[in-house]
Design a protein around this motif. Structure first.
Motif, PDB file in Angstrom:
ATOM      1  N   ARG A 440       0.822  -1.110   0.130  1.00 47.02           N
ATOM      2  CA  ARG A 440      -0.021   0.086   0.180  1.00 47.02           C
ATOM      3  C   ARG A 440       0.833   1.131   0.052  1.00 47.02           C
ATOM      4  O   ARG A 440       2.124   1.299   0.487  1.00 47.02           O
ATOM      5  N   GLN A 441       0.453   2.219  -0.482  1.00 43.78           N
ATOM      6  CA  GLN A 441       1.154   3.541  -0.620  1.00 43.78           C
ATOM      7  C   GLN A 441       0.986   4.347   0.782  1.00 43.78           C
ATOM      8  O   GLN A 441      -0.118   4.193   1.356  1.00 43.78           O
ATOM      9  N   SER A 442       2.034   4.608   1.317  1.00 43.04           N
ATOM     10  CA  SER A 442       1.907   5.449   2.415  1.00 43.04           C
ATOM     11  C   SER A 442       2.212   7.150   1.918  1.00 43.04           C
ATOM     12  O   SER A 442       2.712   7.200   1.078  1.00 43.04           O
ATOM     13  N   MET A 457       5.332  -1.157   2.310  1.00 37.71           N
ATOM     14  CA  MET A 457       4.928   0.323   1.644  1.00 37.71           C
ATOM     15  C   MET A 457       5.643   1.066   0.784  1.00 37.71           C
ATOM     16  O   MET A 457       6.860   0.885   0.688  1.00 37.71           O
ATOM     17  N   GLY A 476      -2.036   8.803   0.574  1.00 32.58           N
ATOM     18  CA  GLY A 476      -1.875   7.716   1.384  1.00 32.58           C
ATOM     19  C   GLY A 476      -2.544   7.384   2.425  1.00 32.58           C
ATOM     20  O   GLY A 476      -2.035   6.613   3.439  1.00 32.58           O
ATOM     21  N   GLU A 481      -5.775   0.177  -2.318  1.00 36.32           N
ATOM     22  CA  GLU A 481      -5.194   0.614  -3.487  1.00 36.32           C
ATOM     23  C   GLU A 481      -5.660   0.620  -4.781  1.00 36.32           C
ATOM     24  O   GLU A 481      -5.068   1.244  -5.847  1.00 36.32           O
TER      25      GLU A 481
END
Lengths: 776, 127
Positions: A440-442, A457, A476, A481
């Motif tokens: 996942r993007q943070s 991440m 984020g 996602e």
């Protein structure tokens, strides 16, 4: 009966043997950079090291965990094309070290391997300049063991080890320009590995010494005019022909073999160019100190370009007649290191050229200076040995060789001391260990960039060396996602579902079920190299998305850009064709041309056969989503029409007319500029808020709306500078807003106002409006 | 073409041995031991500290870099990184685990502004 060979002859024999030389070069690097090896057990905490080593960590992760080539790096900036990013270094054979030993230990090994390679390159280059093997061997460590590499290690600039390949480039080129095809191949391979290793600053800088090589190849010795001008002219013409042929062989090989990296990078550079301001300059004393003063643990500014003073021994000989181009290269490199010493200084003039305008730090040209200086020293030592033989006999020559050897060994010891001091303050932390988790993007953090991928991440926060096109839709805080959104930009409700089936850096598989046509959004940046098994991949304000028909479908989105596969193919073709050209030396002109042009032709054919939309920078938007570049000034803005002596007009401004509430913390403000000619990259805006009691609040800034560099404003268009200015606490009454331009990264002078237009102007400050706070 | 004689082969042992020594030296350096993932109490403390500190970081970033959105994001990140390093040390957690706790809180918090950053736009000059 065998006769015992004299010591001197044996020393020459040693220096002539490749394995013995390599052994000594590795040993010298091991001794000099031993302190670096001791730091292999952890990760450099310095913030540049964080994001530079992150590229390498992400590439290793992509290969080892997902079994894919490191083409797309989803962990950085919301996703970027790794081969196009100028600072990645995994597109080189040295990536094997990271794969085998891990990034941190592999990097430490580079501190031995690369300088040793650099020394061998220096040896060969010196030999090609006519130096004897022993002096060439003894002086080879001067550049590759200079303090610069330890200094670079301190900051995590591992890609600067690519400078160790410059002697190979020059050596290959020198031979190529004299008709040796093996030299052309050596030059091309060295260039390819240099750019693959992130040597994007290295190559343009090395071009300075390439010029010196060209001059040496073209011009017969200027002092040999004995045969008269006509004879000199004939020799000049012969040399010009050989040099042109050499270039004609080397150039297509360089472009072809380097295509796997040059193609993606040129695409990216053409889409997004950085602006680099500033007019740094260094006095002679500072340059001299950089070259001659050893570093200490407490003084971090010395030792960076330390060259062991053995050079002085040889420079005493001052070889001149056969070394004019070397002196020119050394002189020009040294002069460049002065920086912006004057409006016509070499560095000032060089920075007017494309690419070079993005290079800063003039002192780095001292590293280039080290190359011709070392070769000159080698030639000087050759002269000294000859003189010793002539005037003192064999014993005298032996004594001189011993003296030079002792000086070279002492030089390595001094460099070892220098390195220990330069890397003494490196702080280490544990190398991140992978804790697999769904990706996942943070929001991320570039200062801690190396820690995210190990936790599954990506880090949206990042610091690339160029303005990477990043979607403003990246987030984020998403729960998923991959998500669906209506094709009308999310205005209609969505009834469908999107479920991730599998994820890897270059491939995402999502199960989509939707009763209507829909957009599948993936929380990563768009690039034209993305393809989908269903529907149409498109940029949704820079976000990767797929326009899908209604229904239940398995959507496989994969990254395979034309320039990656095509570039690799073209490089392989060029490498094989170049090898055949060198080994078989075909006689027919058509066969020779075909082999040489195979790589570049492959690129051209692939570009024609494989259409791919160009990668473009995104339309700049303000923080609130308004366009930054406009055709006309908005009607509700207050016209000002103030022009400057630089080609820029302040067209209008928007200052809040309604009173700000007491306690307001920010002032929203918009200014509208129009550029009518070229602007300096050192310009910045100053913005002053002047209060009723003489208060002054500054909000100087270097860009428009934080999205457009001043020097890159599109000519003729109106460019909006929207910003929020933090207000002082407890501000009251009526305030004035004044704006102007100044050489923020130069001499600090303000830009003069030519015509004040509709505004009041004082001391080149333009009053763009007033705002007030509501009464208590 | 030169034949690969035993003598020629043995001379290659010299660079091979030096290279092997370098590899052994690098491999022999003990690895720094990473810390753990923390516990619910440490996670709660991290969330609390970060939430308390963030508004001040944002205000400072806006004041330090007016009109420069990426530099504001980056300044915020610089301040956050110092806080993260301190918290990791105090809670005996690896830095990645602290970042993971923050990320989970950002995703659970419902404030979309906390999850956004400005696109990369390197400054024209760094002092």
């Amino acid at each position: 009966m065998s006769q015992r060979r004299p010591l001197y002859a044996r020393a020459y024999s040693f220096s002539n043997s490749l394995p013995v030389r390599l052994g000594f070069f590795l040993l010298a690097a091991l001794l000099a950079n031993g302190a670096i090896l001791l730091q292999a057990g952890g990760m450099n905490t310095f913030h540049d090291a964080q994001f530079l080593s992150a590229y390498e960590r992400h590439a290793v992760l992509t290969v080892t965990q997902y079994g894919q080539l490191p083409l797309w790096d989803p962990f950085n900036c919301g996703g970027l094309y790794g081969l196009a990013a100028p600072q990645t270094r995994y597109a080189s054979p040295f990536f094997l070290l990271s794969l085998l030993f891990g990034v941190d230990r592999g990097s430490a090994l580079l501190a031995v391997v690369m300088p040793a390679l650099g020394m061998e390159g220096m040896y060969r280059y010196a030999r090609s300049w006519g130096a004897l093997s022993l002096p060439a061997f003894l002086f080879a460590p001067l550049m590759p063991l200079s303090g610069f590499f330890a200094f670079a290690w301190h900051y995590g600039w591992i890609q600067f080890f690519s400078f160790c390949l410059v002697p190979w480039i020059l050596f290959g080129l020198r031979r190529a320009l004299r008709g040796d095809t093996k030299g052309a191949l050596t030059c091309a391979l060295s260039v390819a590995i240099t750019v693959g290793f992130g040597g994007t600053y290295t190559l343009p800088m090395a071009a300075i010494l390439v010029l010196a090589e060209l001059l040496d190849a073209l011009a017969p010795r200027l002092l040999q005019l004995r045969g008269g001008l006509r004879s000199y002219g004939e020799r000049l013409a012969r040399r010009a022909r050989t040099t042109t042929l050499g270039l004609a062989v080397a150039t297509p090989l360089v472009l072809g073999i380097g295509a796997y990296r040059l193609w993606p990078m040129l695409e990216s550079v053409s889409a997004t160019l950085r602006v680099m301001g500033g007019e740094p300059r260094l006095p002679f004393e500072a340059l001299s100190d950089l070259l001659t003063v050893l570093a200490t643990k407490s003084a971090g500014t010395t030792g960076h370009f330390y060259l062991a003073p053995v050079a002085l021994l040889a420079l005493l000989a001052l070889p001149w007649r056969t070394s004019a181009a070397l002196w020119l290269g050394a002189g020009l490199s040294f002069a460049l290191a002065y920086g912006h010493a004057s409006p016509h200084a070499p560095f000032t003039l060089l920075r007017k050229l494309p690419i070079y305008d993005t290079l800063r730090y003039p002192e780095r040209y001292l590293l280039l200076f080290a190359i011709p200086a070392a070769i000159l020293a080698t030639k000087g030592a050759t002269t000294l040995l000859g003189a010793a033989r002539r005037f003192l006999g064999r014993r005298g020559q032996l004594a001189m060789a011993g003296l030079l050897t002792a000086a070279a060994v002492a030089g390595i010891m001094l460099e070892s001391k220098n390195t220990r001091a330069l890397v003494a303050n490196v702080e280490l932390m544990p190398t991140p260990v992978a804790h697999p988790a769904p990706f996942r993007q943070s929001r991320g953090n570039r200062w801690l960039m190396s820690h995210f991928a190990a936790e599954g991440m990506g880090s949206l926060g990042c610091g690339e060396a160029y303005p990477l096109p990043m979607s403003t839709r990246l987030r984020g805080d998403l729960q998923s996602e991959e998500y669906l959104t209506a094709l009308d930009d999310g205005r209609s409700p969505i009834a469908g579902t999107a479920k991730r089936l599998s994820w890897s850096p270059n491939r995402v598989v999502v199960a989509v079920d939707s009763p209507t046509p829909v957009r599948l959004a993936i929380n990563q940046n768009y690039h034209p190299g993305w393809h989908s098994s269903v529907g149409q991949v498109e940029s949704w304000d820079g976000l990767l998305s797929v326009r899908l028909p209604a229904g239940r479908q398995r959507v496989e989105v994969s990254f395979l850009p034309r320039s990656a596969l095509g570039g690799l193919l073209a490089s392989l073709v060029a490498l094989v064709a170049g090898g055949v050209f060198v080994l078989r030396a075909p006689r027919s002109l058509a066969a020779r041309a075909g082999l040489l042009l195979a790589g570049p032709l492959a690129v051209l054919l692939l570009r024609l056969a494989w259409p791919e939309p160009p990668w473009r920078s995104l339309e700049p938007l303000t923080e609130s989503g308004e366009p930054v570049i406009l055709d006309e000034v908005p009607a509700h803005a207050t016209p000002l029409k103030t022009s400057f002596f630089i080609p820029l007009t302040l067209e209008a401004a928007l200052v809040p007319q309604a009173p700000l509430p007491l306690g307001a913390t920010e002032l929203p403000l918009e200014l509208f500029f129009r550029r009518t000619g070229p602007l300096s990259s050192s310009l910045g805006f100053f913005l002053h808020l002047r209060g009723p009691n003489g208060e002054l609040k500054s909000a100087d800034h270097p860009e428009l709306s934080g999205r457009v560099y001043i020097a890159r404003m599109p000519e003729g268009k109106v460019v909006r500078d929207a910003l929020r200015v933090a207000l002082p606490e407890n501000a009251r009454g009526e305030w004035e807003v004044r704006v102007g331009l100044w050489m923020a990264y130069g001499d600090g002078q303000r830009a003069f106002v030519r015509d004040k237009g509709l505004a009041a102007v004082e001391n080149n400050e333009v009053t763009v409006g007033r705002f007030r706070f509501a009464s208590p | 073409m030169n034949k690969l004689t035993l003598g020629r082969f043995t001379t290659w042992l010299f660079p091979a041995a030096v290279l092997a020594a370098a590899v052994l030296r690098v491999e022999g350096v003990p690895a720094q031991i990473p810390e753990g993932s923390g516990n619910p109490a440490s996670h709660a403390r991290i969330v609390n500290e970060v939430l308390t500190a963030e508004p001040g970081f944002r205000r400072e970033a806006l004041t330090t870099f007016p009109g420069d959105l990426w530099s504001q994001s980056d300044h915020f990140a610089a301040r956050e990184s110092l806080l993260v390093e301190r918290l990791a040390k105090e809670e005996k957690m690896r830095i990645g685990a602290v970042l993971d706790v923050i990320d989970r809180d950002v995703k659970a918090g419902g404030d979309s502004a906390r999850g956004r950053v400005a696109p990369c736009m390197p400054r024209p000059f760094y002092e």
